[in-house]
Design a protein around this motif. Structure first.
Motif, PDB file in Angstrom:
ATOM      1  N   VAL A  38      67.074  -0.616 -48.648  1.00  0.00           N
ATOM      2  CA  VAL A  38      67.240   0.673 -49.267  1.00  0.00           C
ATOM      3  C   VAL A  38      68.045   0.367 -50.363  1.00  0.00           C
ATOM      4  CG1 VAL A  38      67.956   3.107 -49.150  1.00  0.00           C
ATOM      5  CG2 VAL A  38      67.043   1.969 -46.992  1.00  0.00           C
ATOM      6  N   ARG A  39      67.429   0.483 -51.701  1.00  0.00           N
ATOM      7  CA  ARG A  39      67.961   0.091 -52.984  1.00  0.00           C
ATOM      8  C   ARG A  39      68.359   1.045 -53.936  1.00  0.00           C
ATOM      9  NH1 ARG A  39      63.918  -3.005 -56.302  1.00  0.00           N
ATOM     10  NH2 ARG A  39      63.147  -0.867 -57.036  1.00  0.00           N
ATOM     11  N   VAL A  40      69.411   1.130 -54.537  1.00  0.00           N
ATOM     12  CA  VAL A  40      69.886   2.186 -55.515  1.00  0.00           C
ATOM     13  C   VAL A  40      69.983   1.329 -56.788  1.00  0.00           C
ATOM     14  CG1 VAL A  40      71.613   3.595 -56.401  1.00  0.00           C
ATOM     15  CG2 VAL A  40      71.524   3.235 -53.728  1.00  0.00           C
ATOM     16  N   ARG A  41      69.318   1.831 -57.657  1.00  0.00           N
ATOM     17  CA  ARG A  41      69.115   1.206 -58.896  1.00  0.00           C
ATOM     18  C   ARG A  41      69.423   2.151 -60.273  1.00  0.00           C
ATOM     19  NH1 ARG A  41      63.689  -2.107 -60.421  1.00  0.00           N
ATOM     20  NH2 ARG A  41      64.880  -3.744 -59.368  1.00  0.00           N
ATOM     21  N   LEU A  42      70.414   1.618 -61.110  1.00  0.00           N
ATOM     22  CA  LEU A  42      70.390   2.351 -62.524  1.00  0.00           C
ATOM     23  C   LEU A  42      69.879   1.487 -63.343  1.00  0.00           C
ATOM     24  CD1 LEU A  42      72.001   4.755 -63.401  1.00  0.00           C
ATOM     25  CD2 LEU A  42      73.947   3.336 -63.862  1.00  0.00           C
ATOM     26  N   LYS A  43      68.517   2.110 -64.139  1.00  0.00           N
ATOM     27  CA  LYS A  43      67.946   1.142 -64.847  1.00  0.00           C
ATOM     28  C   LYS A  43      68.195   2.065 -66.345  1.00  0.00           C
ATOM     29  CE  LYS A  43      63.220  -0.570 -65.696  1.00  0.00           C
ATOM     30  NZ  LYS A  43      61.961  -0.369 -65.341  1.00  0.00           N
ATOM     31  N   GLY A  47      68.156   6.488 -62.907  1.00  0.00           N
ATOM     32  CA  GLY A  47      68.312   6.349 -61.573  1.00  0.00           C
ATOM     33  C   GLY A  47      67.192   6.396 -60.451  1.00  0.00           C
ATOM     34  N   PHE A  48      67.326   5.329 -59.636  1.00  0.00           N
ATOM     35  CA  PHE A  48      66.161   5.337 -58.696  1.00  0.00           C
ATOM     36  C   PHE A  48      66.718   5.096 -57.350  1.00  0.00           C
ATOM     37  CE2 PHE A  48      64.594   4.292 -62.762  1.00  0.00           C
ATOM     38  CZ  PHE A  48      63.401   4.999 -62.631  1.00  0.00           C
ATOM     39  N   LEU A  49      65.940   5.464 -56.163  1.00  0.00           N
ATOM     40  CA  LEU A  49      66.133   5.070 -54.744  1.00  0.00           C
ATOM     41  C   LEU A  49      65.157   4.414 -54.263  1.00  0.00           C
ATOM     42  CD1 LEU A  49      68.356   5.372 -52.469  1.00  0.00           C
ATOM     43  CD2 LEU A  49      67.390   7.540 -52.094  1.00  0.00           C
ATOM     44  N   THR A  50      65.066   3.317 -53.815  1.00  0.00           N
ATOM     45  CA  THR A  50      63.887   2.744 -53.348  1.00  0.00           C
ATOM     46  C   THR A  50      64.064   2.122 -52.117  1.00  0.00           C
ATOM     47  OG1 THR A  50      63.335   1.983 -55.603  1.00  0.00           O
ATOM     48  CG2 THR A  50      62.131   0.798 -54.099  1.00  0.00           C
ATOM     49  N   VAL A  51      62.788   2.345 -51.234  1.00  0.00           N
ATOM     50  CA  VAL A  51      62.781   1.825 -49.858  1.00  0.00           C
ATOM     51  C   VAL A  51      61.844   1.094 -49.747  1.00  0.00           C
ATOM     52  CG1 VAL A  51      62.513   2.385 -47.275  1.00  0.00           C
ATOM     53  CG2 VAL A  51      63.698   4.054 -48.697  1.00  0.00           C
ATOM     54  N   LYS A  52      62.068  -0.326 -49.306  1.00  0.00           N
ATOM     55  CA  LYS A  52      60.904  -1.473 -49.094  1.00  0.00           C
ATOM     56  C   LYS A  52      60.934  -1.786 -47.593  1.00  0.00           C
ATOM     57  CE  LYS A  52      61.291  -3.355 -53.557  1.00  0.00           C
ATOM     58  NZ  LYS A  52      60.881  -4.600 -54.526  1.00  0.00           N
ATOM     59  N   GLY A  53      59.734  -1.952 -47.179  1.00  0.00           N
ATOM     60  CA  GLY A  53      59.468  -2.665 -45.815  1.00  0.00           C
ATOM     61  C   GLY A  53      59.470  -4.103 -45.911  1.00  0.00           C
ATOM     62  N   LYS A  54      59.259  -4.838 -44.648  1.00  0.00           N
ATOM     63  CA  LYS A  54      59.175  -6.031 -44.496  1.00  0.00           C
ATOM     64  C   LYS A  54      57.937  -6.664 -45.392  1.00  0.00           C
ATOM     65  CE  LYS A  54      59.092  -9.400 -40.910  1.00  0.00           C
ATOM     66  NZ  LYS A  54      59.237  -9.777 -39.335  1.00  0.00           N
ATOM     67  N   ASP A  58      52.982 -14.021 -46.146  1.00  0.00           N
ATOM     68  CA  ASP A  58      53.004 -14.850 -47.367  1.00  0.00           C
ATOM     69  C   ASP A  58      53.975 -14.394 -48.535  1.00  0.00           C
ATOM     70  OD1 ASP A  58      51.559 -12.717 -48.249  1.00  0.00           O
ATOM     71  OD2 ASP A  58      49.793 -13.890 -48.800  1.00  0.00           O
ATOM     72  N   GLY A  59      54.629 -13.138 -48.275  1.00  0.00           N
ATOM     73  CA  GLY A  59      55.705 -12.599 -49.124  1.00  0.00           C
ATOM     74  C   GLY A  59      55.061 -11.969 -50.440  1.00  0.00           C
ATOM     75  N   THR A  60      53.540 -11.781 -50.386  1.00  0.00           N
ATOM     76  CA  THR A  60      53.022 -11.040 -51.635  1.00  0.00           C
ATOM     77  C   THR A  60      53.059  -9.547 -51.461  1.00  0.00           C
ATOM     78  OG1 THR A  60      50.754 -11.149 -50.507  1.00  0.00           O
ATOM     79  CG2 THR A  60      51.477 -12.763 -52.040  1.00  0.00           C
ATOM     80  N   SER A  61      53.126  -9.243 -50.341  1.00  0.00           N
ATOM     81  CA  SER A  61      53.139  -7.506 -50.232  1.00  0.00           C
ATOM     82  C   SER A  61      53.720  -6.959 -49.052  1.00  0.00           C
ATOM     83  CB  SER A  61      51.477  -7.218 -49.529  1.00  0.00           C
ATOM     84  OG  SER A  61      50.497  -7.934 -50.333  1.00  0.00           O
ATOM     85  N   ARG A  62      54.269  -5.538 -49.722  1.00  0.00           N
ATOM     86  CA  ARG A  62      54.849  -4.926 -48.653  1.00  0.00           C
ATOM     87  C   ARG A  62      55.054  -3.616 -49.174  1.00  0.00           C
ATOM     88  NH1 ARG A  62      61.179  -6.696 -50.133  1.00  0.00           N
ATOM     89  NH2 ARG A  62      61.232  -6.811 -52.287  1.00  0.00           N
ATOM     90  N   PHE A  63      55.260  -2.750 -48.055  1.00  0.00           N
ATOM     91  CA  PHE A  63      55.495  -1.219 -48.518  1.00  0.00           C
ATOM     92  C   PHE A  63      56.446  -0.941 -49.283  1.00  0.00           C
ATOM     93  CE2 PHE A  63      57.704   2.956 -47.569  1.00  0.00           C
ATOM     94  CZ  PHE A  63      56.788   3.691 -47.611  1.00  0.00           C
ATOM     95  N   GLU A  64      56.301  -0.254 -50.246  1.00  0.00           N
ATOM     96  CA  GLU A  64      57.597   0.246 -51.354  1.00  0.00           C
ATOM     97  C   GLU A  64      57.318   2.088 -51.464  1.00  0.00           C
ATOM     98  OE1 GLU A  64      59.105  -1.834 -55.038  1.00  0.00           O
ATOM     99  OE2 GLU A  64      57.653  -0.372 -55.771  1.00  0.00           O
ATOM    100  N   TRP A  65      58.489   2.523 -51.454  1.00  0.00           N
ATOM    101  CA  TRP A  65      58.402   3.878 -51.803  1.00  0.00           C
ATOM    102  C   TRP A  65      59.647   4.212 -52.878  1.00  0.00           C
ATOM    103  CZ3 TRP A  65      62.520   7.394 -51.210  1.00  0.00           C
ATOM    104  CH2 TRP A  65      62.247   8.683 -51.579  1.00  0.00           C
ATOM    105  N   GLU A  66      59.550   4.995 -53.740  1.00  0.00           N
ATOM    106  CA  GLU A  66      60.514   4.982 -54.690  1.00  0.00           C
ATOM    107  C   GLU A  66      60.490   6.585 -55.528  1.00  0.00           C
ATOM    108  OE1 GLU A  66      62.232   1.704 -57.789  1.00  0.00           O
ATOM    109  OE2 GLU A  66      60.534   3.049 -58.992  1.00  0.00           O
ATOM    110  N   THR A  67      61.756   6.990 -55.728  1.00  0.00           N
ATOM    111  CA  THR A  67      61.996   8.154 -56.180  1.00  0.00           C
ATOM    112  C   THR A  67      63.169   8.246 -57.426  1.00  0.00           C
ATOM    113  OG1 THR A  67      62.170  10.525 -55.825  1.00  0.00           O
ATOM    114  CG2 THR A  67      63.458   9.362 -54.690  1.00  0.00           C
TER     115      THR A  67
END
Length: 157
Positions: A38-43, A47-54, A58-67
């Motif tokens: 769960v990431r907090v970003r100031l760009k 501001g953004f809050l992002t949740v990323k799954g495992k 091969d590391g190319t894909s994963r779930f990502e949700w951002e608001t």
């Protein structure tokens, strides 16, 4: 919302002459569990809050949700984050039909430059610019969540 991306080291600063934008980013992690981050970003001023799954094996894909959240909310959430902040400048470069996001890290990760390209599918072909170096897709030590715990300047290179 599956994110498909590949990551590469960058071997020169030539990308800067091709960049269409550059933005300062500060980010921290509320959670860095291997199953989810769960990431907090100031760009810039956003501001953004992002949740990323495992990631896939091969590391190319994963779930990502951002608001998007307000700058003030992001600043307050950053105060709650685990130890270790990420500071970087992101450059965007259009190469063929793809936009590369190149992160030039500062602070404890100074010296590290990583380019990412998002794809529509895992086998999608894309043009590789001359400044692109070795691929590091799936190498977890290059994930921002891991760089916040074990910064680049602590590595035995």
């Amino acid at each position: 919302m599956i994110e498909i991306e590949r990551k590469f080291l960058v071997i020169s600063n030539a990308f800067k002459a091709e960049a269409t934008s550059q933005t300062k980013i500060k980010q921290g992690f509320l959670n860095t569990h291997p199953e989810r981050t769960v990431r907090v970003r100031l760009k810039g001023e956003q501001g953004f809050l992002t949740v990323k799954g495992k990631s896939t094996s091969d590391g190319t894909s994963r779930f990502e949700w951002e608001t998007q959240v307000s700058k003030t909310e992001a600043e307050n959430l950053l105060k709650l984050c685990e130890k270790g902040m990420i500071d970087k400048t992101r450059y965007e470069v259009l190469v063929g039909n793809h936009t590369f996001e190149i992160d030039v890290f500062s602070g404890e990760n100074a010296g590290l430059i990583i380019a990412e390209v998002e794809l529509n599918h895992v086998t999608e072909v894309f043009k590789k610019p001359l400044w692109l170096g070795d691929e590091v897709t799936g190498q977890s030590q290059y994930y921002n969540s891991q760089l916040s715990k074990r910064p680049y300047n602590t590595w035995n290179k």
